[in-house]
Write an enzyme that holds these catalytic residues in place. Structure first.
Site: not given
Length: 544
Positions: A148, A295, A297, A299
């Site tokens: 992440s 961010d 990734d 999500d």
């Protein structure tokens, strides 16, 4: 551990390590006799929990590497087989960090060797695409290889079950036990083929599903600047915006393409100081209606607005309230859910609209399980706006929805800040902040929590504490967790160790009544003073 035993353990690990990079790294440490560094790598194992695995890349059981991932995949496969999924499908996604593709392919090999079916997304894609694919394909589990918004040196391993939600207890401890039972990598079959590499059909289905987020005839006029923060969000977000008919976002080109080194930011997290500087510079040049950030990734979703002469990030709680108000205005029904550390404003919005509101522990593994969920969010920039499509936070669909709201307000000659003012007058000014302490030594966090339990504060910001709850005991509505919650007259403080980073996090909220719009400046000044005093007094009480 004695030096000889430590070296023997490292040599045994080295003999099994399938990765030439970490083999070379560990061999250098052994040859150099660097016992301190070897002890740091072999002083335990990365703990598998409800956040899966996350840690620094490198050799040894205390680092993220192929050996650790193969063991984790074998443990997950054994868990699935014990629960009757002897030939079920496991779908695997990955981001663009170092080793992510290797970890994904190792997972596919282990699943195939265990008799399960495996399918790997065909390139680095946002985590929400993986979460969508699990239910879309009828998988029994999913794995996303991502860290992440962690620093570049980290990677991670996030596990979902067949309902499309991240694992919660007791699945985490059961999987951890199966991982622990893997005696040697030589016992884990890993064929070199036999799994499927998915094509763009799944991504196309995800993008088609994003249409459900927006109202059919809503305005689509807001102009945006967008940064992918060196992650995997750009292509999917641009495709989603094009489908929706929004103006094409202006890209922060320096951060648009995946780069596992994240060269322009100290931490690839929109919340971190400096991370949005390039986006704000682009906004000053192009004067959009909104700045959007994902961010790495994708999500999470951040939004920034022009406030006076310059730009500022909206807090996650502000975006959470804005999206809730927008959905209420559109006639949404169902449960509005949030984590306990998020603003209490959501509850007031839901109550006024006659909607069910619930609080959960932190993390979308809990929020996504709220009964009848229609909308869920947490203050760390996570929003679930289409739970029938993705039962997790989704930075792509959240970006669509906040841009639709900005467009709707633009057509009315208003802005997101105007709507926030309206919510403050209607429900009281809710202002949140965070005191976050990053540590090198985890004992600092344990010491602060112990100090607060042994010598709890009686007053903060000159306000009496009306209730103090130790959340390790659980409540009528919440399972036990390591945290403390203090309720004051017009304020709230929650403190907990981070589940994914070496941080102690203190969440602060003050609520100031507001009579009219004319009272807002004075209310903001009072809220700012209270928050500053809360930070000061709580830091002293915790010894941080």
């Amino acid at each position: 551990m004695q030096d000889d035993a430590l070296i023997a353990q490292a040599q045994a690990w080295l003999a099994e390590d399938p990765d030439p990079d970490t083999r070379e790294e560990l061999a250098r440490l052994i040859d150099a006799g660097d016992h301190a560094e070897i002890a740091a790598r072999f002083g335990g194992t990365l703990q598998f929990g409800t956040a899966g695995l996350r840690g620094e890349l490198g050799a040894g059981p205390m680092r993220m590497n192929r050996s650790v991932v193969i063991r984790a995949a074998a443990g997950l496969a054994a868990y699935l087989r014990k629960h009757g999924h002897t030939d079920g499908l496991v779908v695997i996604g990955y981001d663009a960090r170092h080793k992510s593709r290797d970890f994904a392919e190792d997972t596919a090999a282990v699943m195939t060797g265990a008799g399960l079916r495996a399918a790997v997304l065909n390139r680095p894609l946002p985590t929400p695409v993986l979460a969508f694919a699990i239910r879309h394909l009828g998988a029994v589990a999913g794995v996303e290889v991502t860290a992440s918004h962690n620093p570049p040196r980290d990677n991670g391993y996030k596990v979902y079950l067949g309902d499309g939600s991240q694992i919660v207890p007791p699945a985490d401890t059961e999987i951890a036990a199966e991982i622990e039972a893997v005696a040697s990598l030589t016992t884990v079959p890993r064929p070199t083929e036999g799994w499927e590499t998915l094509d763009d059909t799944v991504l196309d289905a995800y993008l088609a599903r994003t249409d459900a987020v927006l109202s059919k005839d809503s305005p689509r006029t807001a102009r945006t600047v967008y940064t992918a923060m060196h992650g995997v969000g750009k292509d999917v977000l641009l495709a989603a915006f094009a489908r929706a008919g929004f103006p094409e976002p202006v890209l922060v080109t320096e951060q648009a393409d995946p780069d596992p080194e994240f060269p322009t930011v100290a931490f690839p997290n929109p919340e971190e100081p400096g991370a949005m500087d390039l986006a704000f510079a682009k906004a000053r040049d192009t004067d959009p209606d909104l700045v959007i950030a994902n961010d790495p990734d994708a999500d999470r979703c951040a939004a920034a607005v022009k406030d006076g002469a310059d730009w500022r990030m909206l807090r996650g709680d502000e975006v959470g309230a804005l999206l809730a108000a927008h959905l209420v205005r559109r006639g949404a029904t169902g449960t509005f859910a949030e984590s306990i550390v998020s603003s209490s404003l959501l509850g007031r919005i839901a109550e006024k609209a006659g909607l069910r509101h619930t609080e959960t522990l932190t993390g979308f593994k809990w929020i996504a399980r709220a009964e009848g969920l229609r909308y869920g969010y947490e203050e760390a920039l996570g929003y679930c706006v289409d739970p029938d499509g993705v039962r997790d936070k989704d930075g792509i669909t959240a970006a669509l929805l906040i841009t639709e709201l900005a467009s709707t307000l633009k057509e009315e000659g208003r802005t997101l800040l105007d709507l926030l003012d309206d919510l403050a007058v209607e429900h009281g000014l809710h202002v949140t902040d965070q005191l976050s302490v990053r540590v090198e030594d985890l004992s600092v966090i344990a010491g602060a929590m112990r100090r607060l339990r042994e010598r709890p504060p009686a007053r903060l910001a000159d306000l009496p504490i009306t209730s103090a709850e130790d959340l390790t005991r659980g409540t009528a509505d919440l399972p036990p967790t390591d945290g403390l919650r203090y309720t004051l007259d017009g304020a709230r403080v929650i403190v907990r160790p981070s589940g994914t980073e070496p941080k102690l996090k203190c969440y602060l909220e003050v609520v100031v009544p507001v009579g009219t719009h004319a009272d807002l400046p004075a209310a903001r000044a009072r809220a700012a003073g209270l928050l500053a005093a809360l930070k000061r007094d709580f830091a002293a009480a915790a010894g941080i």
